[in-house]
Write a protein that holds these residues in place. Structure first.
Motif, PDB file in Angstrom:
ATOM      1  N   GLN A 199       0.831  -1.197   0.000  1.00  0.00           N
ATOM      2  CA  GLN A 199       0.000   0.000   0.000  1.00  0.00           C
ATOM      3  C   GLN A 199       0.871   1.255   0.000  1.00  0.00           C
ATOM      4  OE1 GLN A 199      -3.423  -0.081  -0.243  1.00  0.00           O
ATOM      5  NE2 GLN A 199      -3.248   2.121  -0.579  1.00  0.00           N
ATOM      6  N   ALA A 200       1.898   1.260   0.853  1.00  0.00           N
ATOM      7  CA  ALA A 200       2.790   2.417   0.909  1.00  0.00           C
ATOM      8  C   ALA A 200       3.547   2.592  -0.412  1.00  0.00           C
ATOM      9  CB  ALA A 200       3.773   2.255   2.075  1.00  0.00           C
ATOM     10  N   PHE A 201       3.951   1.475  -1.024  1.00  0.00           N
ATOM     11  CA  PHE A 201       4.664   1.543  -2.304  1.00  0.00           C
ATOM     12  C   PHE A 201       3.792   2.222  -3.366  1.00  0.00           C
ATOM     13  CE2 PHE A 201       5.382  -0.202  -6.515  1.00  0.00           C
ATOM     14  CZ  PHE A 201       6.743   0.002  -6.684  1.00  0.00           C
ATOM     15  N   CYS A 202       2.547   1.797  -3.471  1.00  0.00           N
ATOM     16  CA  CYS A 202       1.658   2.382  -4.487  1.00  0.00           C
ATOM     17  C   CYS A 202       1.415   3.861  -4.218  1.00  0.00           C
ATOM     18  CB  CYS A 202       0.342   1.610  -4.534  1.00  0.00           C
ATOM     19  SG  CYS A 202       0.497  -0.048  -5.246  1.00  0.00           S
ATOM     20  N   GLU A 203       1.154   4.198  -2.968  1.00  0.00           N
ATOM     21  CA  GLU A 203       0.892   5.594  -2.640  1.00  0.00           C
ATOM     22  C   GLU A 203       2.112   6.459  -2.930  1.00  0.00           C
ATOM     23  OE1 GLU A 203      -0.425   5.505   1.410  1.00  0.00           O
ATOM     24  OE2 GLU A 203      -2.351   4.561   0.914  1.00  0.00           O
ATOM     25  N   LEU A 219      -8.586  -3.694   1.804  1.00  0.00           N
ATOM     26  CA  LEU A 219      -9.363  -2.462   1.678  1.00  0.00           C
ATOM     27  C   LEU A 219      -9.191  -1.564   2.896  1.00  0.00           C
ATOM     28  CD1 LEU A 219     -12.610  -4.019   0.172  1.00  0.00           C
ATOM     29  CD2 LEU A 219     -10.976  -2.559  -1.040  1.00  0.00           C
ATOM     30  N   GLU A 220      -9.142  -2.159   4.073  1.00  0.00           N
ATOM     31  CA  GLU A 220      -8.962  -1.360   5.300  1.00  0.00           C
ATOM     32  C   GLU A 220      -7.631  -0.631   5.303  1.00  0.00           C
ATOM     33  OE1 GLU A 220      -9.450  -4.302   8.299  1.00  0.00           O
ATOM     34  OE2 GLU A 220     -11.638  -4.407   8.076  1.00  0.00           O
ATOM     35  N   VAL A 221      -6.610  -1.240   4.741  1.00  0.00           N
ATOM     36  CA  VAL A 221      -5.290  -0.613   4.692  1.00  0.00           C
ATOM     37  C   VAL A 221      -5.248   0.501   3.648  1.00  0.00           C
ATOM     38  CG1 VAL A 221      -2.856  -1.057   4.125  1.00  0.00           C
ATOM     39  CG2 VAL A 221      -4.088  -2.599   5.625  1.00  0.00           C
ATOM     40  N   GLY A 222      -6.165   0.458   2.664  1.00  0.00           N
ATOM     41  CA  GLY A 222      -6.220   1.536   1.687  1.00  0.00           C
ATOM     42  C   GLY A 222      -6.403   1.137   0.244  1.00  0.00           C
TER      43      GLY A 222
END
Length: 416
Positions: free
Chosen positions: A54-58, A81-84
Motif C-alpha cells: 500500500q505504501a509503495f503504491c501511494e 481495503l482497510e489498509v487503503g
C-alpha cells in the motif's frame, strides 16, 4: 466470511470441522491441536506485506487494486481495503460475485466478459450497486456486450486491453485499439473507461533487457490512453490506466508515475501475490526488484506456509511427509524450512538442513534426508515454503492465521 473474528480463540463447530481439513480440533496450538496438514498464514508477515505494498503504491501516485484470485479469501480482501486498497481485481464473473456478497463494491474484472450467463452475473452486480470494469479486446465481443447490456438498460464500463505478440489476450496493435474504440464509442450499452495491460508476458527483443521491454510496454499503455483521449473516445472524466502483476511492479509504477499524465487519470496497480509472497517464484522476483531498487529496503516477507507431519521413515535417508499435490501447489516443489516436535513450541526448532523434497504424490511428499539426520521421528512437524501462492490457496477452503507463538487466532475461509 472468516469462521472466527480476528484475535479470537474460538474455533469452528464440529460440523464445520467435519467438512474441512487443516483446522483446530482441541485448542489453538498449531503444533498440538490442529489436524495437519494445514495451510498457515503468519500474521506478522501478512501485516507487513499489506502495509508495504500500500505504501509503495501511494509513494508512486498509484491506486492499488490487488488481484483477489490469489487468495479468494474475503477476510483478506477486507484487510486490503482497510489498509487503503481502492478496489479488488478478480478473474471471473463468479469471483466478482463472491467478492461483492462479502462486501467488496468496487471490482475490476481483468478479463474479457464472455458468455451470456457470465454477462448476467455482471449485470446483476451492476444493478445491485457494484462499480465494475471489465476488459474488451475484440469487436465481436464488444458488440455482444453492447446488445446484452443495452437490452438490460445498463452501461458497462470497459477497458481496452493492450496485448503483446505471442502473449495472452489483448489487441496486438494500436490500429486494433482505435478500431475497437470506435465500436465501443458507438455502443449504447458500453462506456469506454481506459486501457489495461499485463506486463508479465512481455518478451524482450534480442539485445534488450527484460526491464527495458517492460518499461516500453508500460509507456505504450500510456500512449494508447493519450491517443484515445485525443480522439475523444473516452466516455469518463477519470479514465483508468492499469497494469502490474507481482514481479515487475517497480518498473510499471515508475513508468506510470513519470509519464506526465493528467491528474484525473487513475493509475491502478494490480499485484496479487504480494499479500503472502512466497519462498519460490515471487521470492526470486522480489530479489530482482530489490536489486534494482535498494532504497525499498527489506521488501516483502513470505507469509504462507504448509505445516505437515512426517508419516513414515521407511528406509535410511527417506522421509514420507503427509502432504501432497492436494495440499500444495506444484509448479515448484515445496521447500523444508523448519521442524518441530509435535506438541512443541514455536521457539524450539530442529534442523532441516539438507532436506530436499524430491516428489509429490496426491497425499505424500518424498523427502530425501542427509546422512546426519538421525534424530528425525515419525510425527515431527515440518513447515514448508511454497512457490506461487495462487496454486496453494486453491487447495484449501480454510486457512489458519497464527501469531508468533504459533497459536491460531483466526480461521479464514476461501471461496474458490
Amino acid at each position: 466470511m472468516s469462521d472466527v473474528s480476528p484475535e479470537s480463540t474460538a474455533f469452528p463447530t464440529a460440523p464445520a470441522r467435519a467438512e474441512h481439513k487443516g483446522l483446530p480440533e482441541t485448542g489453538p496450538r498449531l503444533l498440538a491441536d490442529v489436524s495437519l496438514p494445514a495451510a498457515v498464514l503468519h500474521e506478522a508477515s501478512l501485516a507487513h506485506n499489506l502495509g508495504w505494498m500500500q505504501a509503495f503504491c501511494e509513494a508512486h501516485g498509484a491506486l492499488l487494486a490487488p488481484h483477489g484470485k490469489t487468495t479468494m479469501a474475503p477476510a483478506l480482501f477486507r484487510r486490503q481495503l482497510e489498509v487503503g486498497a481502492w478496489a479488488i481485481t478478480l478473474a471471473t464473473a463468479p469471483q466478482c460475485r463472491a467478492a461483492f456478497v462479502n462486501g467488496v463494491t468496487r471490482l475490476l474484472l481483468a478479463n474479457q466478459l464472455v458468455g451470456r450467463a457470465n454477462m448476467a452475473i455482471v449485470a446483476e452486480l451492476l444493478e445491485a450497486g457494484a462499480e465494475l470494469w471489465c476488459l474488451v479486446d475484440s469487436v465481436d465481443n464488444a458488440r455482444e456486450l453492447d446488445a446484452f447490456f443495452a437490452e438490460r438498460g445498463l452501461r458497462l464500463p470497459v477497458l481496452i486491453e493492450r496485448g503483446v505478440p505471442g502473449g495472452r489476450c489483448g489487441c496486438r496493435s494500436r490500429e486494433e485499439v482505435l478500431a475497437l474504440a470506435a465500436v465501443v464509442d458507438a455502443a449504447a450499452g458500453l462506456e469506454l473507461s481506459g486501457v489495461e495491460g499485463y506486463e508479465g508476458l512481455v518478451k524482450a527483443e534480442a539485445g534488450a533487457s527484460p526491464e527495458t521491454a517492460v518499461a516500453a510496454y508500460a509507456a505504450d499503455l500510456v500512449d494508447t490512453l493519450i491517443a484515445l483521449q485525443r480522439a475523444g473516445w473516452l466516455a469518463v472524466a477519470r479514465p483508468l490506466v492499469t497494469a502490474s502483476g507481482s514481479a515487475w511492479h517497480d518498473i510499471v509504477a515508475e513508468a506510470l508515475r513519470d509519464a506526465g499524465l493528467d491528474e484525473r487519470v487513475r493509475r491502478v496497480m494490480r499485484p496479487g501475490c504480494y499479500v503472502t509472497h512466497d519462498h519460490g517464484l515471487y521470492g526470486e522476483a522480489q530479489a530482482r526488484v530489490l536489486g534494482r531498487r535498494p532504497a525499498l529496503g527489506e521488501g516483502l516477507r513470505p507469509a504462507l506456509e504448509v505445516f505437515a507431519q512426517v508419516q513414515s521413515l521407511p528406509e535410511p535417508g527417506l522421509a514420507i511427509v503427509a502432504m501432497g499435490r492436494r495440499d500444495v501447489g506444484g509448479d515448484r516443489l515445496p521447500r523444508a524450512l523448519r521442524r518441530y516436535r509435535e506438541g512443541g513450541t514455536a521457539d524450539r526448532t530442529l534442523s532441516v538442513k539438507g532436506w530436499r523434497v524430491e516428489t509429490l504424490m496426491d497425499q505424500h511428499a518424498f523427502v530425501r534426508l542427509p546422512e546426519a539426520a538421525h534424530e528425525v521421528r515419525v510425527g515431527d512437524i515440518v513447515a514448508f515454503g511454497v512457490s506461487h501462492p495462487c496454486l496453494t490457496f486453491d487447495k484449501w477452503r480454510r486457512l489458519c492465521r497464527v501469531n508468533e507463538a504459533l497459536e491460531v487466532v483466526e480461521v479464514l475461509a476461501t471461496c474458490f
